[in-house]
Write a protein that holds these residues in place. Structure first.
Motif, PDB file in Angstrom:
ATOM      1  N   MET A   1       0.829  -1.210   0.000  1.00 43.62           N
ATOM      2  CA  MET A   1       0.000   0.000   0.000  1.00 43.62           C
ATOM      3  C   MET A   1       0.864   1.260   0.000  1.00 43.62           C
ATOM      4  O   MET A   1       0.591   2.203  -0.733  1.00 43.62           O
ATOM      5  CB  MET A   1      -0.958   0.001   1.195  1.00 43.62           C
ATOM      6  CG  MET A   1      -2.044  -1.051   1.093  1.00 43.62           C
ATOM      7  SD  MET A   1      -2.937  -1.010  -0.476  1.00 43.62           S
ATOM      8  CE  MET A   1      -3.488   0.682  -0.527  1.00 43.62           C
ATOM      9  N   LYS A   2       1.907   1.252   0.808  1.00 42.45           N
ATOM     10  CA  LYS A   2       2.814   2.420   0.833  1.00 42.45           C
ATOM     11  C   LYS A   2       3.456   2.595  -0.541  1.00 42.45           C
ATOM     12  O   LYS A   2       3.572   3.706  -1.052  1.00 42.45           O
ATOM     13  CB  LYS A   2       3.883   2.242   1.915  1.00 42.45           C
ATOM     14  CG  LYS A   2       4.800   3.438   2.021  1.00 42.45           C
ATOM     15  CD  LYS A   2       5.747   3.375   3.181  1.00 42.45           C
ATOM     16  CE  LYS A   2       6.474   4.704   3.251  1.00 42.45           C
ATOM     17  NZ  LYS A   2       7.781   4.658   3.724  1.00 42.45           N
ATOM     18  N   SER A   3       3.859   1.493  -1.150  1.00 42.74           N
ATOM     19  CA  SER A   3       4.489   1.542  -2.460  1.00 42.74           C
ATOM     20  C   SER A   3       3.534   2.070  -3.527  1.00 42.74           C
ATOM     21  O   SER A   3       3.922   2.899  -4.356  1.00 42.74           O
ATOM     22  CB  SER A   3       4.978   0.143  -2.844  1.00 42.74           C
ATOM     23  OG  SER A   3       5.540   0.144  -4.127  1.00 42.74           O
ATOM     24  N   ILE A   4       2.307   1.597  -3.527  1.00 41.81           N
ATOM     25  CA  ILE A   4       1.334   2.067  -4.524  1.00 41.81           C
ATOM     26  C   ILE A   4       1.063   3.552  -4.339  1.00 41.81           C
ATOM     27  O   ILE A   4       1.030   4.310  -5.318  1.00 41.81           O
ATOM     28  CB  ILE A   4       0.033   1.237  -4.436  1.00 41.81           C
ATOM     29  CG1 ILE A   4       0.290  -0.191  -4.944  1.00 41.81           C
ATOM     30  CG2 ILE A   4      -1.094   1.905  -5.227  1.00 41.81           C
ATOM     31  CD1 ILE A   4      -0.848  -1.164  -4.698  1.00 41.81           C
TER      32      ILE A   4
ATOM     33  N   ILE B   1      -1.223  -3.649 -11.597  1.00 41.50           N
ATOM     34  CA  ILE B   1      -1.085  -4.385 -10.342  1.00 41.50           C
ATOM     35  C   ILE B   1      -1.721  -5.757 -10.521  1.00 41.50           C
ATOM     36  O   ILE B   1      -2.948  -5.873 -10.584  1.00 41.50           O
ATOM     37  CB  ILE B   1      -1.760  -3.648  -9.169  1.00 41.50           C
ATOM     38  CG1 ILE B   1      -1.311  -2.182  -9.096  1.00 41.50           C
ATOM     39  CG2 ILE B   1      -1.482  -4.379  -7.860  1.00 41.50           C
ATOM     40  CD1 ILE B   1      -2.153  -1.320  -8.151  1.00 41.50           C
ATOM     41  N   ALA B   2      -0.891  -6.777 -10.629  1.00 40.14           N
ATOM     42  CA  ALA B   2      -1.376  -8.160 -10.696  1.00 40.14           C
ATOM     43  C   ALA B   2      -1.469  -8.667  -9.267  1.00 40.14           C
ATOM     44  O   ALA B   2      -0.457  -8.754  -8.561  1.00 40.14           O
ATOM     45  CB  ALA B   2      -0.439  -9.023 -11.525  1.00 40.14           C
TER      46      ALA B   2
ATOM     47  N   GLU C   1      -5.430  -7.793  -1.592  1.00 36.00           N
ATOM     48  CA  GLU C   1      -6.586  -7.506  -2.452  1.00 36.00           C
ATOM     49  C   GLU C   1      -7.559  -6.566  -1.744  1.00 36.00           C
ATOM     50  O   GLU C   1      -8.011  -5.567  -2.327  1.00 36.00           O
ATOM     51  CB  GLU C   1      -7.292  -8.795  -2.846  1.00 36.00           C
ATOM     52  CG  GLU C   1      -8.561  -8.552  -3.638  1.00 36.00           C
ATOM     53  CD  GLU C   1      -9.417  -9.796  -3.822  1.00 36.00           C
ATOM     54  OE1 GLU C   1     -10.321  -9.742  -4.667  1.00 36.00           O
ATOM     55  OE2 GLU C   1      -9.203 -10.806  -3.118  1.00 36.00           O
ATOM     56  N   HIS C   2      -7.895  -6.873  -0.503  1.00 33.67           N
ATOM     57  CA  HIS C   2      -8.842  -6.056   0.254  1.00 33.67           C
ATOM     58  C   HIS C   2      -8.390  -4.598   0.332  1.00 33.67           C
ATOM     59  O   HIS C   2      -9.156  -3.684   0.011  1.00 33.67           O
ATOM     60  CB  HIS C   2      -9.020  -6.642   1.661  1.00 33.67           C
ATOM     61  CG  HIS C   2      -9.782  -5.740   2.576  1.00 33.67           C
ATOM     62  ND1 HIS C   2     -11.146  -5.581   2.507  1.00 33.67           N
ATOM     63  CD2 HIS C   2      -9.340  -4.928   3.572  1.00 33.67           C
ATOM     64  CE1 HIS C   2     -11.522  -4.703   3.419  1.00 33.67           C
ATOM     65  NE2 HIS C   2     -10.450  -4.300   4.084  1.00 33.67           N
ATOM     66  N   PHE C   3      -7.163  -4.376   0.763  1.00 38.05           N
ATOM     67  CA  PHE C   3      -6.677  -3.009   0.956  1.00 38.05           C
ATOM     68  C   PHE C   3      -6.480  -2.275  -0.369  1.00 38.05           C
ATOM     69  O   PHE C   3      -6.811  -1.088  -0.478  1.00 38.05           O
ATOM     70  CB  PHE C   3      -5.375  -3.008   1.779  1.00 38.05           C
ATOM     71  CG  PHE C   3      -5.612  -3.271   3.229  1.00 38.05           C
ATOM     72  CD1 PHE C   3      -6.155  -2.295   4.054  1.00 38.05           C
ATOM     73  CD2 PHE C   3      -5.307  -4.508   3.781  1.00 38.05           C
ATOM     74  CE1 PHE C   3      -6.385  -2.532   5.401  1.00 38.05           C
ATOM     75  CE2 PHE C   3      -5.533  -4.756   5.123  1.00 38.05           C
ATOM     76  CZ  PHE C   3      -6.071  -3.772   5.934  1.00 38.05           C
TER      77      PHE C   3
ATOM     78  N   VAL D   1      -7.983   1.882  -4.382  1.00 38.86           N
ATOM     79  CA  VAL D   1      -8.119   2.327  -5.776  1.00 38.86           C
ATOM     80  C   VAL D   1      -9.547   2.734  -6.119  1.00 38.86           C
ATOM     81  O   VAL D   1      -9.755   3.576  -6.998  1.00 38.86           O
ATOM     82  CB  VAL D   1      -7.573   1.292  -6.794  1.00 38.86           C
ATOM     83  CG1 VAL D   1      -6.090   1.035  -6.542  1.00 38.86           C
ATOM     84  CG2 VAL D   1      -8.364   0.006  -6.804  1.00 38.86           C
ATOM     85  N   ARG D   2     -10.537   2.170  -5.447  1.00 31.26           N
ATOM     86  CA  ARG D   2     -11.938   2.589  -5.660  1.00 31.26           C
ATOM     87  C   ARG D   2     -12.145   4.057  -5.300  1.00 31.26           C
ATOM     88  O   ARG D   2     -13.073   4.701  -5.793  1.00 31.26           O
ATOM     89  CB  ARG D   2     -12.878   1.752  -4.806  1.00 31.26           C
ATOM     90  CG  ARG D   2     -13.257   0.452  -5.393  1.00 31.26           C
ATOM     91  CD  ARG D   2     -14.376  -0.218  -4.577  1.00 31.26           C
ATOM     92  NE  ARG D   2     -14.729  -1.469  -5.183  1.00 31.26           N
ATOM     93  CZ  ARG D   2     -14.333  -2.671  -4.747  1.00 31.26           C
ATOM     94  NH1 ARG D   2     -13.582  -2.747  -3.665  1.00 31.26           N
ATOM     95  NH2 ARG D   2     -14.689  -3.758  -5.372  1.00 31.26           N
TER      96      ARG D   2
END
Length: 181
Positions: free
Chosen positions: A112-115, A130-131, A143-145, A150-151
């Motif tokens: 998450m920090k990286s994204i 993001i695969a 997947e959850h986070f 992204v939503r």
């Protein structure tokens, strides 16, 4: 063999190949066996490739690709290694090293920090793929986070799409594609 409904990595490559115009700097956030880095280094002037597993880094360094900087560190440390202010493409292939130790996986917290940092680095008209491999506990957590995050990205800056297999196991990988305006 399907042409479009193929491997998630092949789909990522196709999207980047066909929809990204500027190809100067790219990041492979998860080196693994090096397939995404190989793809990127043939198309970009400079590629930064991250992996926490020394084995993955040492194996790739044997290829002696001049335009690739292999970094044996976590992808959440982009700011420590990427010299450029902006990059055109960032690829994630989350999970564990195929053929390696399945106990060593990407982690939701650092992913998450990286994204989040990656989206700051991403230049206008840049693409992030993001695969997400959700067939293991940490993959489901990621997947959850990631999906929640992204939503909620502002639609006036980011276009976000989800590519998912519908007639396969519920744990089949999915692909998230983010394009920055």
């Amino acid at each position: 063999m399907f042409k479009y409904v193929s491997d998630i990595s092949d789909l990522s490559h196709s999207i980047i190949e066909n929809h990204l115009e500027k190809r100067v700097v790219a990041i492979d956030a998860t080196l693994g066996n090096g397939y995404d880095t190989d793809f990127l280094c043939e198309r970009f002037e400079k590629v930064y490739s991250f992996d926490v597993q020394e084995e993955a880094c040492l194996n790739y360094k044997l290829k002696n690709k001049e335009n690739v900087s292999v970094i044996n560190d976590s992808h959440h440390k982009f700011k420590e290694y990427v010299l450029e202010d902006k990059v055109n493409c960032i690829m994630y292939n989350l999970g564990f090293l195929p053929g390696g130790n399945k106990e060593i996986t990407t982690l939701a917290k650092t992913t998450m920090k990286s994204i989040e940092e990656g989206l700051e680095f991403l230049d206008s008209n840049g693409i992030m793929t993001i695969a997400v491999y959700r067939g293991h506990a940490e993959g489901k957590n990621e997947e959850h986070f990631i999906m929640e995050y992204v939503r909620n990205l502002p639609k006036n800056i980011y276009g976000v799409m989800l590519r998912e297999y519908l007639n396969r196991a519920k744990t089949a990988p999915l692909l998230i594609v983010i394009e920055k305006k």
